[in-house]
Design an enzyme around this catalytic site. Structure first.
Site, short mmCIF file in Angstrom:
data_model
loop_
_atom_site.label_atom_id
_atom_site.label_comp_id
_atom_site.label_asym_id
_atom_site.label_seq_id
_atom_site.Cartn_x
_atom_site.Cartn_y
_atom_site.Cartn_z
CG ASP A 12 5.48 -1.24 4.20
OD1 ASP A 12 5.49 -2.48 4.36
OD2 ASP A 12 5.07 -0.70 3.16
CG HIS A 54 5.28 -4.77 1.53
ND1 HIS A 54 4.98 -3.45 1.82
CD2 HIS A 54 4.49 -5.11 0.49
CE1 HIS A 54 4.05 -3.02 0.98
NE2 HIS A 54 3.73 -4.01 0.17
CB SER A 90 2.63 -2.46 -2.18
OG SER A 90 1.61 -2.78 -1.28
#
Length: 947
Positions: free
Chosen positions: A198, A243, A570
């Site tokens: 990620d 994220h 996600s």
């Protein structure tokens, strides 16, 4: 919409006829055989299927960046034949080292027999590389993957929340069976390693261990961003995006007041995205290999892009790594729910991944404010879970608003329909006040600028849509004033309170809440509208399973606020990754090796899942192409004594349906009896009647017309097996709608009896999803007729000359300056460096569905039979395989093929420049779904009408 095309202008001459398309017709399979003979159509499970008898007898395929959607500028994959030796490798490395236009980016010799390279300027150097180094099988562009984006950004709070007792509904563990696994089985992920590929992880976050390296929670990882060949990835896996840290918290956050699914798991942070968006799939694959080498038991990848083909590189690499290791890959399905069906993301489409859809969480958590409880009309909100002295109003946006300032309204009324609220200069006195402004009619930037100009200290945006939950304000400019957002119901409550207190001028006092609050999510337990719809391009079912992904509370980097609520698949994917970690912990050691495989885990999860309803428009279950098997129930997965396989029944289409064989294995110690029945889910109509994509597929009742079941009651002995045969007939829907129908085979346990004939509690119900298409997929067009086939210049303008009109008034003459003369290129298709690589001619079209094989060639201006019309050769770069359908995603709105005036000769052996001063047409040939390359009738062809 015109394509945005930028490239160096080329003085090229071409005279061809505009492409007025005819209806689909037959093409000659033999005509394109020469163009396709140098392509090895890769098998689903075979990354290296192009080995040859002898030394390098196969031709080399070079795919240009222009013909490849989402190509990473200047970067290419180079794949080698299996017979490529260490000596050949040394030759290759020497050629690259001595050529100023080439550089090796990443090496994959041991795992993939491939490398990625960077080309400084002219792609023509690739031809030189092929001539200098025998044994190259394929050169194709590295694919650019965009940094993951959440579907919605919401409640950011500071770390002080952690020092208080958070309300109990900041997680969804009680509705997924995770809470029971924690409390009754004592499983928290201890000893399990979870890799997160990620944007990195903020390992300084207290809930994520506060450190990086041996002995820390984030103990493994590497930063692959901008790392080149020979360079060691750094240990700086710090997240500057947010994220990856949010994903990590969902998996394994561990704090006294907030825990992830597997809070005792060890994490590996594999940073592939930097602060700037986008990275190459070579970097992603490098991280995948490293995570496997580091021994990650579970690898989460909340990333992806347009795809839909199992044969894509990342998907095939997942297949390869899964076969050769014990790592389990968990993938996000994608957030393209507004783009219609067939949106399975790559690499989530891989058959060796557990692909996850998103459901809305039960509760929202975030900071809030109230109005002064002493005010007239101040009341408790019924939607608040825990009653307070005044109505708690959750907000998104910045937290450090000066709540000592009074709130005033910008426009009167409570309808939410005031036109252009805040869109022009503000004349009323709002100086030193917080200003309430309705959303809509102009941008947030414009409204904020007007409030700031009028002297307001902050702006609160209220939604203009009834029954909304929350929304995120997106500002593109920097402002000195603060901003927040509330839903319409709370905004109208504020307006009523202002009016009840006659406070239109002086405003009312707000009170900031002491900590985060939790309120019921209006869409609780429904499927998230943003979650992408399957199936894949070959009608295989995706996604596999659903987890909470809408409005999920988790960690974010310390500098960004430490906690936030975000939404997206996600967020759903790491929830399942955490569940896999708990399942592995509960099945330790070699004695449970069979239970620890991908197949066993996915089957256990899918059998035990619970189907979810649609959010709107259909009272039954959401389609299987939206939710897979339904919401994960980990407790049932641990306590299910039976296994039903396959875990999903892919029925294919009407023409290809076969009898399904459902195998039931009893792993328990008591006999089990199940009632077998069929539970339908929503049917989806993926296309409009004019065969354009239906971006909001109509939900219809599409029950199977009949299902012949070999036995409605089945008993399975302890340790035994049974098989139920089922023959489906599609629903009574128009086969030209190509409806995607789906549902569940439900196995309901009857009261189990123990050995001494005493009644035992029944085991959980099993669900096996099914999905099929009513109608023949072979008949669904690949080509998008509504857009057609266009030839344009680099500015996207059609190349036309209106002074010449053909007799049928349909054909338009296309003109460019003359083609420069140069000699035909021979060398058996190896080519040479061409001065024509920078094109000023572009062939533009769209695909209604994904294309397995696509060929564009130049043909004579006359002749009505597509099989007999004379061909001057396939356009250079005019052959593609496994192409995703076009949609509204950035970089995927159309197919753009740059053309330099060269064609591959009909025999496939040379590239030649087309003759000057002649008329031509173009022909595009596409292999139909499930088509056979050897059959004429299995191609759809579009040809300009004869003059």
């Amino acid at each position: 919409m015109r394509p945005s095309l930028s490239t160096v202008a080329l003085s090229v001459t071409l005279i061809i006829t505009f492409l007025a398309l005819s209806t689909p017709d037959l093409t000659s399979a033999q005509r394109i055989a020469a163009a396709l003979e140098h392509i090895t159509v890769l098998g689903t499970n075979d990354l290296h299927s192009a080995s040859s008898k002898g030394r390098f007898l196969h031709k080399t395929l070079i795919r240009t960046a222009g013909e490849t959607p989402h190509a990473h500028k200047g970067r290419f994959w180079v794949d080698f034949h299996d017979a490529f030796t260490n000596t050949d490798r040394a030759t290759f490395e020497k050629v690259v080292a001595t050529h100023p236009g080439l550089e090796i980016r990443h090496e994959f010799w041991e795992s993939l027999n491939a490398v990625s390279i960077e080309v400084a300027d002219d792609e023509g150097v690739l031809q030189e590389l092929v001539r200098s180094v025998p044994g190259i099988r394929l050169i194709e562009p590295v694919i650019l993957r965009q940094a993951p984006k959440v579907a919605e950004s919401s409640f950011k709070v500071s770390m002080e929340a952690v020092h208080q007792k958070l309300l109990p509904k900041v997680s969804s563990h009680d509705i997924t069976g995770v809470l029971e696994v924690h409390e009754k089985l004592g499983l928290y992920g201890k000893g399990i390693k979870v890799g997160i590929i990620d944007t990195g992880i903020d390992y300084t976050h207290p809930a994520l261990g506060g450190c990086f390296g041996e002995g820390c929670k984030v103990a493994f990882g590497a930063n692959f961003v901008d790392v080149k060949n020979g360079e060691k990835p750094s240990d700086d896996v710090m997240d500057c995006h947010g994220h990856g840290t949010h994903v990590a918290g969902i998996v394994a956050a561990n704090d006294t007041s907030f825990i992830g699914v597997a809070p005792q798991a060890t994490l590996g942070a594999y940073r592939v995205f930097g602060c700037e968006p986008g990275t190459g799939n070579d970097i992603i694959i490098k991280a995948m290999i490293r995570a496997v080498e580091d021994g990650m038991d579970v690898i989460n990848m909340s990333l992806g892009g347009p795809g839909g083909w199992r044969e894509e590189r990342e998907a095939r690499v997942i297949d390869l790594l899964t076969r050769n290791s014990t790592s389990i890959f968990v993938m996000a399905m994608g957030n393209e729910g507004s783009l219609g069906a067939f949106e399975a993301a790559s690499p989530g489409v891989s058959q060796s991944a557990i692909t996850v859809a998103s459901m809305e969480a039960e509760y929202l958590s975030g900071y809030y404010f109230t109005v002064d409880p002493a005010l007239k009309g101040a009341s408790v909100g019924a939607h608040v879970k825990k009653t307070k002295a005044a109505r708690q109003i959750l907000y998104t946006g910045v937290r450090d608003v000066d709540f000592s300032k009074n709130l005033v309204q910008l426009s009167p009324g409570t309808s939410g329909l005031i036109s252009r609220d805040g869109c022009s200069a503000i004349n009323q006195n709002v100086r030193g006040k917080i200003v309430l402004v309705r959303r809509g009619d102009c941008t947030f930037d414009e409204k904020t600028a007007n409030v700031q100009e009028a002297g307001g200290t902050a702006v609160i945006f209220m939604d203009n849509v009834p029954n909304s939950q929350s929304f995120a304000v997106s500002l593109t400019k920097n402002f000195t004033i603060k901003y927040m957002a509330v839903n319409m119901a709370d905004g109208e409550y504020l307006l009523r309170t202002i009016r009840a207190n006659n406070a239109e001028t002086q405003g009312i006092k707000l009170v900031h809440g002491a900590g985060p609050a939790s309120v019921r999510n209006m869409n609780s337990m429904f499927m998230s509208g943003f979650t992408s719809l399957g199936p894949d391009n070959q009608l295989f079912a995706k996604p596999d399973i659903t987890a909470p992904g809408g409005n999920i509370w988790s960690t974010i980097p310390v500098k960004m606020g430490k906690y936030a609520t975000l939404s997206g698949t996600s967020m759903a994917s790491p929830y399942i990754a955490g569940c896999v970690a708990l399942y592995l912990e509960g099945h330790p050691g070699a004695s449970n090796a069979t239970s620890r495989t991908l197949s066993a885990i996915r089957t256990a999860f899918q059998n035990s899942a619970r189907p979810r309803p649609n959010q709107i428009g259909y009272k039954g279950y959401a389609s299987v192409v939206q939710q897979g098997s339904g919401l994960i129930n980990l407790w049932y997965a641990f306590n299910n004594p039976a296994i039903a396989s396959p875990e999903t029944l892919a029925l294919n289409d009407t023409a290809n349906m076969q009898t399904q064989h459902l195998h039931i294995s009893n792993t328990g110690k008591e006999a089990l009896t199940y009632k077998v029945d069929i539970i339908p889910a929503a049917g989806l109509v993926p296309f409009h009647k004019n065969m354009s994509v239906n971006v909001t597929p109509a939900k219809i009742v599409a029950r199977p017309n009949s299902v012949k079941i070999s036995q409605r009651m089945v008993t399975v002995a302890p340790g035994g097996n049974a098989t139920v045969d089922m023959t489906f007939a599609g629903p009574n829907t128009d086969p030209k709608l190509y409806a995607l129908y789906s549902g569940y085979v439900r196995l309901t346990p009857q009261n189990a009896m123990s050995a001494d004939d005493t009644t035992m509690p029944p085991p959980p119900v099993l669900h096996v999803p099914y999905v099929g298409m009513q109608g023949q997929y072979h008949d669904v067009p690949v080509f998008d007729m509504s857009f057609g086939l266009q030839v344009v210049n680099k500015r996207g303008v059609p190349i036309t000359r209106s002074s010449r009109v053909h007799r049928d008034s349909v054909l338009v003459h296309l003109v460019k300056a003359r083609l420069p003369e140069h000699s035909p290129i021979s060398n058996e298709g190896e080519g040479r460096k061409s001065e024509l690589l920078d094109s000023d001619i572009f062939v533009v079209f769209k695909l209604l569905t994904g294309a397995r094989v696509l060929v564009v060639d130049l043909v004579a201006p006359s002749g009505s039979d597509p099989r007999q019309v004379e061909s001057f050769g396939v356009l250079k770069g005019g052959v593609s395989t496994y192409v995703p359908r076009t949609d509204a995603q950035k970089g995927n709105t159309m197919q753009v093929l740059p053309w330099n005036g060269e064609v591959m000769s009909v025999d496939g052996k040379r590239h030649v420049a087309i003759p000057r001063g002649r008329d031509y047409r173009m022909r595009i040939s596409l292999l139909k779904h499930f088509g056979d390359l050897r059959k004429d009738e299995d191609f759809e062809t579009f040809l300009s009408k004869p003059s």
